[in-house]
Design a protein around this motif. Structure first.
Motif, PDB file in Angstrom:
ATOM      1  N   LEU A  45      -9.502  -1.760  13.424  1.00  0.00           N
ATOM      2  CA  LEU A  45      -9.122  -3.019  12.776  1.00  0.00           C
ATOM      3  C   LEU A  45      -7.902  -3.618  13.469  1.00  0.00           C
ATOM      4  CD1 LEU A  45      -9.470  -2.010   8.993  1.00  0.00           C
ATOM      5  CD2 LEU A  45     -10.903  -3.654  10.220  1.00  0.00           C
ATOM      6  N   ASP A  46      -7.930  -4.941  13.642  1.00  0.00           N
ATOM      7  CA  ASP A  46      -6.776  -5.626  14.234  1.00  0.00           C
ATOM      8  C   ASP A  46      -5.751  -6.001  13.176  1.00  0.00           C
ATOM      9  OD1 ASP A  46      -7.708  -5.954  17.074  1.00  0.00           O
ATOM     10  OD2 ASP A  46      -9.361  -6.952  16.043  1.00  0.00           O
ATOM     11  N   VAL A  47      -6.241  -6.382  11.998  1.00  0.00           N
ATOM     12  CA  VAL A  47      -5.357  -6.921  10.968  1.00  0.00           C
ATOM     13  C   VAL A  47      -5.851  -6.527   9.578  1.00  0.00           C
ATOM     14  CG1 VAL A  47      -4.626  -9.087   9.828  1.00  0.00           C
ATOM     15  CG2 VAL A  47      -4.563  -8.923  12.310  1.00  0.00           C
ATOM     16  N   ILE A  48      -4.914  -6.208   8.707  1.00  0.00           N
ATOM     17  CA  ILE A  48      -5.161  -6.081   7.271  1.00  0.00           C
ATOM     18  C   ILE A  48      -4.489  -7.265   6.591  1.00  0.00           C
ATOM     19  CG2 ILE A  48      -4.624  -4.767   5.171  1.00  0.00           C
ATOM     20  CD1 ILE A  48      -6.581  -3.236   6.775  1.00  0.00           C
ATOM     21  N   ILE A  49      -5.210  -7.954   5.685  1.00  0.00           N
ATOM     22  CA  ILE A  49      -4.579  -8.994   4.856  1.00  0.00           C
ATOM     23  C   ILE A  49      -4.555  -8.455   3.428  1.00  0.00           C
ATOM     24  CG2 ILE A  49      -4.632 -11.384   4.054  1.00  0.00           C
ATOM     25  CD1 ILE A  49      -6.032 -12.136   6.654  1.00  0.00           C
ATOM     26  N   LEU A  50      -3.349  -8.332   2.898  1.00  0.00           N
ATOM     27  CA  LEU A  50      -3.114  -7.649   1.625  1.00  0.00           C
ATOM     28  C   LEU A  50      -2.919  -8.653   0.500  1.00  0.00           C
ATOM     29  CD1 LEU A  50      -2.513  -4.986   0.074  1.00  0.00           C
ATOM     30  CD2 LEU A  50      -0.124  -5.239   0.813  1.00  0.00           C
ATOM     31  N   GLY A  51      -3.749  -8.556  -0.531  1.00  0.00           N
ATOM     32  CA  GLY A  51      -3.659  -9.472  -1.666  1.00  0.00           C
ATOM     33  C   GLY A  51      -2.739  -8.958  -2.759  1.00  0.00           C
ATOM     34  N   MET A  52      -2.272  -9.876  -3.586  1.00  0.00           N
ATOM     35  CA  MET A  52      -1.320  -9.543  -4.648  1.00  0.00           C
ATOM     36  C   MET A  52      -1.962  -8.666  -5.718  1.00  0.00           C
ATOM     37  SD  MET A  52       1.859 -10.118  -5.071  1.00  0.00           S
ATOM     38  CE  MET A  52       2.848  -9.316  -6.331  1.00  0.00           C
ATOM     39  N   HIS A  53      -3.286  -8.685  -5.815  1.00  0.00           N
ATOM     40  CA  HIS A  53      -3.991  -7.910  -6.840  1.00  0.00           C
ATOM     41  C   HIS A  53      -3.927  -6.401  -6.566  1.00  0.00           C
ATOM     42  CE1 HIS A  53      -7.002  -6.619  -9.688  1.00  0.00           C
ATOM     43  NE2 HIS A  53      -7.823  -6.236  -8.720  1.00  0.00           N
ATOM     44  N   ALA A  54      -3.699  -6.043  -5.312  1.00  0.00           N
ATOM     45  CA  ALA A  54      -3.605  -4.618  -4.960  1.00  0.00           C
ATOM     46  C   ALA A  54      -2.262  -4.048  -5.428  1.00  0.00           C
ATOM     47  CB  ALA A  54      -3.750  -4.448  -3.450  1.00  0.00           C
ATOM     48  N   LYS A  55      -2.214  -2.732  -5.546  1.00  0.00           N
ATOM     49  CA  LYS A  55      -0.968  -2.043  -5.932  1.00  0.00           C
ATOM     50  C   LYS A  55      -0.360  -1.361  -4.701  1.00  0.00           C
ATOM     51  CE  LYS A  55      -1.392  -2.654 -10.508  1.00  0.00           C
ATOM     52  NZ  LYS A  55      -2.393  -3.706 -10.508  1.00  0.00           N
ATOM     53  N   LYS A  56       0.917  -0.975  -4.815  1.00  0.00           N
ATOM     54  CA  LYS A  56       1.605  -0.330  -3.690  1.00  0.00           C
ATOM     55  C   LYS A  56       0.939   0.973  -3.280  1.00  0.00           C
ATOM     56  CE  LYS A  56       6.332  -2.036  -4.334  1.00  0.00           C
ATOM     57  NZ  LYS A  56       7.717  -1.650  -4.664  1.00  0.00           N
ATOM     58  N   ASP A  57       0.315   1.645  -4.266  1.00  0.00           N
ATOM     59  CA  ASP A  57      -0.310   2.939  -3.961  1.00  0.00           C
ATOM     60  C   ASP A  57      -1.814   2.805  -3.687  1.00  0.00           C
ATOM     61  OD1 ASP A  57      -1.195   2.340  -6.485  1.00  0.00           O
ATOM     62  OD2 ASP A  57      -0.646   4.261  -7.392  1.00  0.00           O
ATOM     63  N   ASN A  58      -2.262   1.593  -3.383  1.00  0.00           N
ATOM     64  CA  ASN A  58      -3.675   1.372  -3.076  1.00  0.00           C
ATOM     65  C   ASN A  58      -4.094   2.295  -1.925  1.00  0.00           C
ATOM     66  OD1 ASN A  58      -5.863  -0.027  -1.371  1.00  0.00           O
ATOM     67  ND2 ASN A  58      -5.968  -1.122  -3.305  1.00  0.00           N
ATOM     68  N   PRO A  59      -5.177   3.074  -2.086  1.00  0.00           N
ATOM     69  CA  PRO A  59      -5.561   4.037  -1.052  1.00  0.00           C
ATOM     70  C   PRO A  59      -5.860   3.414   0.307  1.00  0.00           C
ATOM     71  CG  PRO A  59      -7.229   3.901  -2.808  1.00  0.00           C
ATOM     72  CD  PRO A  59      -6.037   3.168  -3.291  1.00  0.00           C
ATOM     73  N   GLU A  60      -6.408   2.193   0.312  1.00  0.00           N
ATOM     74  CA  GLU A  60      -6.673   1.527   1.590  1.00  0.00           C
ATOM     75  C   GLU A  60      -5.366   1.097   2.253  1.00  0.00           C
ATOM     76  OE1 GLU A  60      -9.645  -1.515   1.539  1.00  0.00           O
ATOM     77  OE2 GLU A  60     -11.106  -0.302   0.445  1.00  0.00           O
ATOM     78  N   LEU A  61      -4.429   0.628   1.457  1.00  0.00           N
ATOM     79  CA  LEU A  61      -3.122   0.230   1.988  1.00  0.00           C
ATOM     80  C   LEU A  61      -2.398   1.444   2.572  1.00  0.00           C
ATOM     81  CD1 LEU A  61      -0.673  -1.621   2.400  1.00  0.00           C
ATOM     82  CD2 LEU A  61      -0.104  -1.301  -0.025  1.00  0.00           C
ATOM     83  N   LEU A  62      -2.412   2.552   1.849  1.00  0.00           N
ATOM     84  CA  LEU A  62      -1.739   3.771   2.326  1.00  0.00           C
ATOM     85  C   LEU A  62      -2.341   4.237   3.651  1.00  0.00           C
ATOM     86  CD1 LEU A  62      -1.368   5.755  -1.041  1.00  0.00           C
ATOM     87  CD2 LEU A  62       0.387   4.434   0.163  1.00  0.00           C
ATOM     88  N   LYS A  63      -3.666   4.144   3.771  1.00  0.00           N
ATOM     89  CA  LYS A  63      -4.330   4.546   5.016  1.00  0.00           C
ATOM     90  C   LYS A  63      -3.930   3.609   6.159  1.00  0.00           C
ATOM     91  CE  LYS A  63      -7.528   6.859   7.420  1.00  0.00           C
ATOM     92  NZ  LYS A  63      -8.956   6.717   7.101  1.00  0.00           N
ATOM     93  N   ALA A  64      -3.875   2.313   5.882  1.00  0.00           N
ATOM     94  CA  ALA A  64      -3.475   1.342   6.911  1.00  0.00           C
ATOM     95  C   ALA A  64      -2.048   1.601   7.385  1.00  0.00           C
ATOM     96  CB  ALA A  64      -3.607  -0.077   6.361  1.00  0.00           C
ATOM     97  N   GLN A  65      -1.167   1.924   6.444  1.00  0.00           N
ATOM     98  CA  GLN A  65       0.224   2.227   6.803  1.00  0.00           C
ATOM     99  C   GLN A  65       0.297   3.493   7.655  1.00  0.00           C
ATOM    100  OE1 GLN A  65       1.660   2.175   2.736  1.00  0.00           O
ATOM    101  NE2 GLN A  65       2.770   0.253   3.058  1.00  0.00           N
ATOM    102  N   GLU A  66      -0.514   4.470   7.287  1.00  0.00           N
ATOM    103  CA  GLU A  66      -0.547   5.745   8.020  1.00  0.00           C
ATOM    104  C   GLU A  66      -1.018   5.542   9.457  1.00  0.00           C
ATOM    105  OE1 GLU A  66      -3.435   9.624   8.002  1.00  0.00           O
ATOM    106  OE2 GLU A  66      -2.951   8.779   6.033  1.00  0.00           O
ATOM    107  N   LEU A  67      -2.037   4.670   9.632  1.00  0.00           N
ATOM    108  CA  LEU A  67      -2.597   4.424  10.967  1.00  0.00           C
ATOM    109  C   LEU A  67      -1.777   3.417  11.777  1.00  0.00           C
ATOM    110  CD1 LEU A  67      -6.436   4.200  10.191  1.00  0.00           C
ATOM    111  CD2 LEU A  67      -5.218   6.081  11.317  1.00  0.00           C
ATOM    112  N   GLY A  68      -0.880   2.690  11.106  1.00  0.00           N
ATOM    113  CA  GLY A  68      -0.076   1.685  11.803  1.00  0.00           C
ATOM    114  C   GLY A  68      -0.823   0.392  12.088  1.00  0.00           C
ATOM    115  N   VAL A  69      -1.883   0.118  11.310  1.00  0.00           N
ATOM    116  CA  VAL A  69      -2.603  -1.156  11.468  1.00  0.00           C
ATOM    117  C   VAL A  69      -1.692  -2.299  10.992  1.00  0.00           C
ATOM    118  CG1 VAL A  69      -4.655  -2.490  10.812  1.00  0.00           C
ATOM    119  CG2 VAL A  69      -4.815   0.000  11.060  1.00  0.00           C
TER     120      VAL A  69
END
Length: 450
Positions: A63-87
């Protein structure tokens, strides 16, 4: 480019997803729930997730880009994975800024009126076949999506929301756009769950004004004393263009604008909409549309979706629904309907539905908001109060807040509907104000009232 949306089902997010898909990007997304119209529109473009939920396996280094919506939470599993991978992770407004860095950015801000003003501007530009990029908060006639992005257009018109950007970026959205041209329509305390003090809320508009590029142009409503103070006290090196309510009159239920070319009948009405029109005119002039061309085009503007939207009209009755829910919007809408239909009985119905409106401490802000109506009704759901984890409010608190002795209050949807359908609406104007639906009221069925 491969883009993945976390919380794709929101109004703004799904429109951006469609706009990027139309640009040729590879778009995917996730959400735990998606309702119509987002659901059917995503489905139309093949962008609806096959299964609802969060799936970290969707997040890969491809993935080149993640666009994060306000409906998600800080502990969202997809967000955590993106942070881990550095996307690379963008909030919605951050990504819009990235897409418009080389364009002239026109940003419409204010506690109220911004959707209508943005819609007016786009209507006028569309009428004169002037192509621009845009992002607006309502579906417009003649526009397929609420977001449009190209490589070639010189201008982008953005509705500047003061709400937060994402769960990991707590800046208001409109702080990220760095406008070349901007507008401030009015400031009235809102979003108290994020801005618990009035002073803190006003500060966001000061930051917005100071975020404009050097030499930019700020158009502002000088009849709003807070806006006037915010803009005129700014030391940012910008040009300042004040506007006021234009001269007008009402005749036979039609508002006429007094112009140098003669009296112009309008589809919209109300002092707040006339102020919106005056601001939109300044912005359009900055974008190369002269005054005469603006008037020619704006005469056919019938309003933004959900803003004083006419449900039905007969010779003796008219019924509107309106998105108004904050105190200033409720007061402006109620007053506008009474001024337009001064010879009729005005029935104003308001649903308290948002976090702010159901907050016991904030209720006092509604003082006098329904005074212009001949009959006034407030509906709220104790269940909604509970869902929002707020302290319970009761009918007495609401009555005291509005300071209206004859205020009728309902908490049961069936009882409110029974009241509405029992009314004699001969020679009446009804306005149903809410960001909800009164516990399940069918607005198509409301047409049967007349």
């Amino acid at each position: 480019m491969k883009i993945h949306f976390i919380a794709i089902g929101g109004s703004a997010m799904h429109n951006l997803a469609i706009a990027l898909y139309q640009k040729g990007y590879q778009v995917s997304g996730s959400d735990d729930t998606i309702h119509n119209p987002s659901k059917s529109r995503l489905e139309k473009y093949g962008l609806l997730p096959e299964v609802f939920g969060w799936f970290p396996e969707k997040i890969t280094s491809e993935l080149d880009v993640i666009i994060l919506g306000m409906h998600a939470k800080k502990d969202n599993p997809e967000l955590l994975k993106a942070q881990e991978l550095g996307v690379k992770i963008y909030s919605y407004p951050e990504f819009l800024y990235e897409q418009s860095k080389d364009k002239t950015r026109v940003v419409i801000g204010g506690s109220h009126g911004k959707t209508t003003i943005t819609s007016m501007i786009l209507h006028v530009l569309n009428y004169h076949e002037k192509e621009v990029d845009y992002m607006v908060g309502a579906q417009l006639d003649g526009f397929e999506t609420m977001v449009h992005l190209t490589e070639e257009n010189d201008f982008i018109v953005l509705e500047g929301d003061e709400y937060l950007s994402s769960p990991i970026d707590m800046r208001p959205k409109f702080h990220l756009y760095k406008p070349n041209i901007a507008l401030l329509s009015g400031i009235a305390w809102d979003h108290i769950n994020v801005f618990p003090t009035f002073e803190g809320y006003v500060e966001q508009f000061k930051i917005f004004t100071d975020s404009m590029v050097n030499g930019g142009s700020m158009v502002y409503n000088e009849e709003d004393t807070i806006v006037k103070d915010v803009v005129e006290s700014s030391e940012n090196h910008i040009k300042k263009y004040p506007y006021t309510t234009p001269e007008h009159f009402i005749e036979n239920g039609i508002t006429y604008l007094e112009t140098a070319e003669g009296n112009l009948p309008l589809e919209v009405f109300g002092k707040h909409n006339l102020q919106n029109l005056a601001g939109a005119k300044w912005i359009c002039q900055h974008m190369g549309i002269d005054e005469d061309d603006f008037y020619e085009a704006v005469a056919s503007f019938a309003g933004a979706s959900k803003r004083l939207e006419k449900i039905i009209e007969t010779p003796s009755t008219v019924i509107f629904k309106d998105f108004a829910h904050s105190p200033s919007k409720v007061a402006a809408t109620t007053k506008a309907v009474k001024e337009q239909y001064s010879d009729r009985t005005v029935l104003a119905c308001l649903e308290l539905h948002t976090y702010s409106s159901l907050n016991a401490e904030f209720l006092a802000e509604y003082k006098g908001a329904l005074d212009a109506a001949d009959k006034a009704v407030v509906f709220y759901s104790p269940h909604a109060v509970k869902i929002k984890q707020l302290s319970a409010v009761n009918a007495e608190q609401i009555a005291n807040a509005f300071e209206r002795d004859d205020l009728t209050i309902y908490t049961n949807p069936a009882e409110f509907k029974a009241f509405l359908f029992s009314q004699n609406l001969e020679k009446s104007a009804v306005v149903l104000m809410s960001s909800g639906n009164y516990g399940g009221l069918d607005f198509e069925e409301v047409k049967n009232l007349v």
